[in-house]
Every structure is written in structure tokens, then in C-alpha cells.
Scaffold this motif. Structure first.
Motif, short mmCIF file in Angstrom:
data_model
loop_
_atom_site.label_atom_id
_atom_site.label_comp_id
_atom_site.label_asym_id
_atom_site.label_seq_id
_atom_site.Cartn_x
_atom_site.Cartn_y
_atom_site.Cartn_z
N THR A 127 22.00 63.82 25.62
CA THR A 127 22.39 64.59 26.80
C THR A 127 23.77 65.21 26.63
OG1 THR A 127 21.01 63.39 28.39
CG2 THR A 127 23.05 64.35 29.24
N ILE A 144 17.56 66.76 29.65
CA ILE A 144 18.67 65.82 29.76
C ILE A 144 18.35 64.67 30.69
CG2 ILE A 144 20.43 67.54 29.23
CD1 ILE A 144 20.94 67.52 32.36
N ARG A 145 19.12 63.61 30.55
CA ARG A 145 19.05 62.46 31.44
C ARG A 145 20.14 62.62 32.51
NH1 ARG A 145 14.61 62.31 29.32
NH2 ARG A 145 14.15 60.97 27.54
N ALA A 197 24.68 59.52 26.96
CA ALA A 197 24.39 60.01 28.31
C ALA A 197 25.31 59.27 29.28
CB ALA A 197 22.93 59.80 28.67
N SER A 268 15.26 62.82 34.64
CA SER A 268 15.37 63.89 33.66
C SER A 268 15.22 65.24 34.34
CB SER A 268 14.31 63.77 32.56
OG SER A 268 14.57 62.67 31.72
#
Length: 325
Positions: A127, A144-145, A197, A268
Motif C-alpha cells: 500500500t 490498497i489496504r 500498510a 480495500s
């Protein structure tokens, strides 16, 4: 002097560490230090005060930083504009995905976009790395997270997936019928490194603490997770699909258990640069969303008001219904 000097200066100024900036730039520290020294010589001023313990901007460095940022952004914007007008770019997309993305999702995305006559270049990236790649114009789309904080990005509505607990089959909690977060309190937690992340890492730990699990020891691992679960009487918090895929939940050595009330989730979103999620890019976003739901069990879920405020800004709160073609 060229734009790389400006980019290197901004990296060091933001990190206030030559070592950290070098890692972020994927280069070694000596050439970075030399580039900064060359820039200072060319400008005739010191930009940083350096000691063995810390790095600080000088008055000249503080004045130079916003101008250097503007120069880097203007250069990157000019490149993106030119590339968007290129005939080859119109049929090519660079897509970044997390390392844990399944093989089915990868092949499905490529297959569906090839039907649209799109050339796909896939990149594996965390991320944090995806945010940097998007800002630099080196990818077009990422997955992405959440949560993340980054200006200038557009994000799809979030998809969620509940998290449970993996432990060794002989773990004291392996026979507990209904597992709660507070039951984990005596045990070491194995989790991914925060740099991959940061927002997700902090949110998971905050929710663990809120549920009564304050790990006395935290170990960071990905490939060594199995070994640490055996040797440390530790636990790991992961989605069931990942535990099964790695063989942890499906073997006699390890067991995956859901948490009562599903207090923890992964979130996400599919992201791209603001104002660029149009045309083929938007088609690809919808393809990725559909593939994640079909092959990895992600489902649309409303995040809490607090969590939504910590996601990407600006953000569209809705996306159109997913249509792969």
C-alpha cells in the motif's frame, strides 16, 4: 543540476534521514549524500544541518523545499499529460496489486482486459509503495489496504473481508469454541511490518486493544509466520482465504478460527489519480472490483463513520455497479 537533485532533496527533507530517504528511493546512501552535496555546492548554500544523530533543514532548506516540491510535481504532471496523449498509452495500463493477491485474480484481470485490447503490466507493491508509485506517475491503478491518507487520489467504495486468528493446533486456544479478542491477551502477535500498510497496521492494533487484546510482544513476519506460530505460542490475525491458501488453516498443524462478532476486517479500495479514472482506466477499475469479489470473497461493506473519515481524500462514496465488459 537536474530534476533528480530536486527529487532527492525532497526525499531527504521529508524523511529527515539520509538512510530512510535512500531506502524510499531504492538506492544506497553514499550516492544520495553526494547528490545532495552537489546540489548544495551548485546553490552555494547548506540545505541540511547534519549530526551523527539527526538531520535538520537549514533556513535555506526550509525556503527551498516548497519550490523543489512544486518543480517535481510540475515535471511529473507534464510527463503524465504527455503519456496520456500517446497512442500506445491509451491501450496500456500499469496496475499494482498487493503481494497476497491470488493467482485467480491476476489471471482474471489480465484475461478480461485483454478482451478489451488493453496491454496490462502488473506490479507487486505494498500500500505504501503504491501511493508513491501513483504520485510519481509510475502506475495507473492500485489496490490498497485502507485506511490511508493521501491527497490527489480517487478511490472506489471499500470492499471488506473479516479477519480471524491462526494458531498452532496444539495452542491452548485451539479448543475454544468461540474466540474473542480478549482471549488472545497472553499471547504474542505475529503481523506484517507496519511500513507495508501503516494505516491498516495501526487500525488492527487499535481495534485489538479496544477488544481487550494488548499484545505484550509483537513479531513482524510474512514468510516466517508458520515457524513463529509454532515456536512462540503466538497467534496471527489474517483472512481465512489467506490461511487456507498458505496451508495454515487446512493442515493438521494449524487452525484458523473466526472472532466472535467479527470485530476486525481488512478494507480495500481500487485507486487511481484524481480526475484520471475515466475511459479504459475506469473499465479496469470495475474489472478489478469484480474479480476481487468473485475470486477472493471481498464484499462491499460500509465502513464506520470514523474509518471513512480516515480513508482517502477526495473519495467518491459510491461507484457504479460493477460491469466487467
Amino acid at each position: 543540476m537536474d530534476l533528480r537533485h530536486f527529487r532527492y532533496f525532497v526525499a531527504v527533507a521529508e524523511a529527515l534521514s539520509f538512510a530512510r530517504a535512500a531506502r524510499n528511493l531504492n538506492m544506497s546512501q553514499p550516492p544520495l549524500s553526494k547528490r545532495i552535496a552537489d546540489l548544495e555546492t551548485e546553490l552555494g548554500v547548506r540545505l541540511f544541518d547534519r549530526t551523527s544523530k539527526k538531520v535538520n533543514l537549514t533556513t535555506a532548506g526550509e525556503a527551498f523545499l516548497p519550490k523543489a516540491r512544486d518543480a517535481v510535481r510540475a515535471f511529473d504532471a507534464a510527463l503524465r499529460t504527455a503519456r496520456l496523449l500517446s497512442p500506445s498509452h491509451s491501450r496500456r495500463l500499469r496496475i499494482a496489486l498487493p503481494a497476497e493477491t491470488s493467482r485467480n485474480v491476476l489471471s482474471d484481470i489480465v484475461s478480461r482486459l485483454q478482451q478489451e485490447r488493453v496491454q496490462v503490466h502488473l506490479v507487486e507493491a505494498s500500500t505504501a509503495d503504491q501511493q508513491d508509485l501513483l504520485t510519481a506517475g509510475e502506475i495507473d491503478i492500485g489496490v490498497i489496504r485502507l485506511p490511508v491518507e493521501k491527497q490527489g487520489l480517487w478511490a472506489s467504495a471499500s470492499l471488506g473481508q473479516p479477519l480471524g486468528v491462526v494458531m498452532a493446533a496444539e495452542h491452548p486456544l485451539a479448543t475454544v469454541a468461540k474466540l474473542r479478542l480478549c482471549d488472545l491477551d497472553p499471547y504474542t502477535l505475529v503481523i506484517f511490518q507496519r511500513r507495508f500498510a501503516p494505516g491498516l497496521y495501526d487500525e488492527v492494533l487499535d481495534l485489538c486493544r479496544a477488544g481487550g487484546y494488548v499484545p505484550h510482544r509483537i513479531l513482524h513476519a510474512t514468510r516466517m509466520t508458520k515457524a513463529l506460530l509454532r515456536t512462540e505460542s503466538a497467534v496471527a490475525i489474517v483472512a481465512e482465504r489467506l490461511a487456507k491458501r498458505s496451508g495454515e488453516a487446512g493442515s493438521k498443524e494449524f487452525i484458523w478460527k473466526p472472532l466472535e462478532g467479527s470485530p476486525l476486517h481488512w478494507w480495500s479500495s481500487v485507486i487511481c489519480r484524481a480526475n484520471e479514472c475515466v475511459g479504459l482506466t475506469r473499465v479496469a477499475v470495475d474489472v478489478i472490483l469484480a474479480s476481487l469479489q468473485q475470486h477472493e470473497g471481498w464484499v462491499p461493506m460500509p465502513r464506520s463513520v470514523r474509518a471513512q473519515s480516515e480513508d482517502i481524500r477526495p473519495i467518491e462514496q459510491r461507484v457504479d455497479s460493477v460491469n466487467a465488459h
